[in-house]
Design an enzyme around this catalytic site. Structure first.
Site, mmCIF file in Angstrom:
data_model
loop_
_atom_site.group_PDB
_atom_site.id
_atom_site.type_symbol
_atom_site.label_atom_id
_atom_site.label_comp_id
_atom_site.label_asym_id
_atom_site.label_seq_id
_atom_site.Cartn_x
_atom_site.Cartn_y
_atom_site.Cartn_z
ATOM 1 N N CYS A 1 23.973 50.062 49.963
ATOM 2 C CA CYS A 1 24.442 50.874 51.095
ATOM 3 C C CYS A 1 25.939 50.715 51.315
ATOM 4 O O CYS A 1 26.375 50.161 52.338
ATOM 5 C CB CYS A 1 23.673 50.473 52.348
ATOM 6 S SG CYS A 1 21.914 50.630 52.064
ATOM 7 N N ARG B 1 36.991 36.754 28.616
ATOM 8 C CA ARG B 1 36.576 38.149 28.420
ATOM 9 C C ARG B 1 36.548 38.576 26.959
ATOM 10 O O ARG B 1 35.614 39.255 26.520
ATOM 11 C CB ARG B 1 37.548 39.057 29.181
ATOM 12 C CG ARG B 1 37.160 40.515 29.179
ATOM 13 C CD ARG B 1 38.303 41.411 29.679
ATOM 14 N NE ARG B 1 39.021 40.864 30.782
ATOM 15 C CZ ARG B 1 38.809 41.173 32.070
ATOM 16 N NH1 ARG B 1 37.911 42.069 32.383
ATOM 17 N NH2 ARG B 1 39.525 40.607 33.018
HETATM 18 N N1 LLP Z 1 42.028 30.403 32.160
HETATM 19 C C1 LLP Z 1 42.269 30.522 33.471
HETATM 20 C C2 LLP Z 1 43.008 29.465 34.157
HETATM 21 C C3 LLP Z 1 41.805 31.644 34.185
HETATM 22 O O1 LLP Z 1 42.071 31.763 35.473
HETATM 23 C C4 LLP Z 1 41.085 32.664 33.496
HETATM 24 C C5 LLP Z 1 40.578 33.839 34.207
HETATM 25 C C6 LLP Z 1 40.848 32.495 32.123
HETATM 26 C C7 LLP Z 1 41.336 31.358 31.480
HETATM 27 C C8 LLP Z 1 40.074 33.490 31.316
HETATM 28 O O2 LLP Z 1 40.709 34.723 31.277
HETATM 29 P P1 LLP Z 1 40.131 35.890 30.330
HETATM 30 O O3 LLP Z 1 40.331 35.453 28.911
HETATM 31 O O4 LLP Z 1 38.708 36.081 30.656
HETATM 32 O O5 LLP Z 1 40.955 37.075 30.699
HETATM 33 N N2 LLP Z 1 36.954 38.995 37.446
HETATM 34 C C9 LLP Z 1 38.116 39.586 36.811
HETATM 35 C C10 LLP Z 1 38.804 38.610 35.892
HETATM 36 C C11 LLP Z 1 39.248 37.331 36.573
HETATM 37 C C12 LLP Z 1 39.935 36.369 35.640
HETATM 38 C C13 LLP Z 1 40.174 35.060 36.298
HETATM 39 N N3 LLP Z 1 40.765 34.050 35.450
HETATM 40 C C14 LLP Z 1 37.670 40.837 36.080
HETATM 41 O O6 LLP Z 1 36.487 41.142 36.076
HETATM 42 O O7 LLP Z 1 38.494 41.561 35.512
#
Ligand code: LLP
Length: 433
Positions: free
Chosen positions: A361, A293
């Site tokens: 919907c 992110r």
């Molecule tokens: N590494 C692992 C093992 C992960 O499970 C994740 C994210 C990341 C790295 C990356 O995390 P980030 O830097 O993006 O926070 N759909 C949700 C977020 C799900 C995150 C899942 N794992 C949302 O839209 O907030």
């Protein structure tokens, strides 16, 4: 959150690369309205410079150190963004055979790929071994055995790291907290040492490192520092067992500003992490990070057109042509995304408070609640902070084609994904006749 935006003291999420110039929203040097007119809506627009500037902050925090940045592909898996990051020297954190094939398709270096996830299938493990990835982040003892067996059958040795659940509260949304005892992720901290002993004894494995990921949209340094301390305790205990780990992988999770959050910058977070590593004499381990992110979230917007303004009994609705199939985060997590018009409204324009909703919907199909906007049907709006977990989570619900995507670089813009064609949505389906 209902004040009109574009006030000079309120930079937009994504600034300075996504900002208002001469009254019009621009991504870098490109006027967003012109992109929408050319490519239609809903349309995702990304800023190359915004992504690279966050990457530069990570690099600043890693300067002079032995470290590897593995972009978490799940945040946004569009090939052009993967290509951009691969060319910038990044590795990748993948969670499926599909993501592996995506990153290989853009020429990623297999030796910079780590493979996370609780449910790797035998076919995915075999594929990753053949590709020669850097490391498997293993989430259970059962998975260790499966990887060892498949590696032996291929006559290979599988590099592994154990994902340990440090039982740390990341203070984030319950669906995206992953480091607590109740979560399905990782090997419980108390069982980790025994798991390392088993891994070291298994033929077909090379024990390379240790891994954790405590959650996502973390806006504080403190949970990271706690997790690092818990992990380093284990590294020391593991060493006593005669197992010398080469790397420490701290996962991803660094948050971004959607509304008024003030997360640390990557190099600030890293300074705190190195402080802990150095204090315990472990600064020479390779550090792996898996940011998703934070690299792409504020580098992207979703442009949408106002279809109708609808006055309800208690609420006004601004019905737009983007929906929860394009932007699932509000429906899934009640997430806030700022929504701004593409043109600064005239000083005397009448503002009203709307729920911004899509055409799907379901009552859960909203993009923003109680937003003060001066809009008319046909105007376009931008949903901000839409670079992460939007397009990669988009669906075809209600038989809606997925949006097009554009990547901006300075004054030029390139279509990186065309809009899906309607007939493509059912071309895999089989009829009786
Ligand atoms: N590494 C692992 C093992 C992960 O499970 C994740 C994210 C990341 C790295 C990356 O995390 P980030 O830097 O993006 O926070 N759909 C949700 C977020 C799900 C995150 C899942 N794992 C949302 O839209 O907030």
């Amino acid at each position: 959150m209902s004040q009109p935006r574009y006030a000079p003291d309120q930079p937009l999420a994504g600034a300075p690369f996504i900002a208002c110039a001469q009254g019009r929203l621009q991504v870098e040097g490109v006027v967003v309205d012109e992109l929408a007119a050319r490519h239609g809506t809903p349309l995702f627009v990304y800023s190359r410079a915004a992504i690279l500037s966050v990457l530069a902050s990570y690099r600043r925090g890693l300067a002079g150190r032995n470290a590897l940045i593995c972009y978490a592909v799940k945040a946004n898996s569009s090939l052009a963004l993967l290509e951009l990051l691969a060319n910038a020297g990044c590795g990748f954190d993948i969670v499926s055979g599909g993501e592996l094939q995506r990153v290989l398709a853009v020429g990623a270096d297999p030796d910079k790929i780590v493979f996370s996830g609780v449910g790797k299938t035998p076919a995915e493990i075999a594929l990753a071994l053949q590709a020669g990835i850097h490391c498997f982040n293993v989430e259970s003892v059962e998975e260790l055995h499966a990887i060892a067996r498949i590696a032996r059958s291929q006559g290979r040795v599988a590099p592994v790291s154990l994902r340990v659940n440090p039982d740390v509260d990341a203070h984030t949304h319950p669906y995206i907290a992953t480091g607590l005892q109740d979560n399905k992720f990782g090997i419980p901290h108390a069982q980790a040492l025994a798991a390392y002993r088993q891994a070291a004894a298994l033929e077909g494995l090379q024990v390379l490192g240790i891994d954790c990921h405590i959650g996502s949209q973390i806006v504080d340094v403190a949970p990271y520092v706690q997790a690092v301390d818990r992990i380093l305790d284990l590294v020391a205990q593991i060493k006593v067992q005669g197992i010398d780990l080469q790397h420490v992988d701290l996962g991803g999770g660094l948050g971004i500003r959607y509304a008024d959050e003030t997360p640390p910058l990557p190099h600030e977070l890293l300074a705190a992490i190195w402080q802990r590593l150095d204090a315990r004499g472990m600064g020479r381990h390779q550090l792996i990070l898996e940011p998703g992110r934070s690299l792409v979230g504020n580098a992207g917007i979703c442009v949408t057109e106002v279809l109708y303004l609808k006055t309800g009994e208690h609420k006004n609705f601004c019905v737009v042509d983007a929906a929860m199939n394009d932007l699932p985060r509000p429906a899934l997590y009640q997430a806030f995304h700022d929504i701004v018009p593409l043109h600064v409204p005239a000083a005397d324009a009448a503002h009203r408070v709307y729920d911004v909703v899509g055409p799907i919907c379901e009552s859960g199909d909203w993009l923003g609640r109680d937003r003060r906007l001066a809009v008319r049907a046909g105007d376009r709006l931008a949903v901000l902070s839409a670079g992460a977990y939007s397009m990669s989570m988009a669906s075809n619900y209600n038989t809606r084609p997925r949006a097009a995507e554009v990547l901006v670089d300075g004054d030029s813009a390139r279509l990186i994904r065309r809009r899906e064609r309607m007939e493509e949505l059912w071309q895999m389906e089989l009829l009786e006749r």
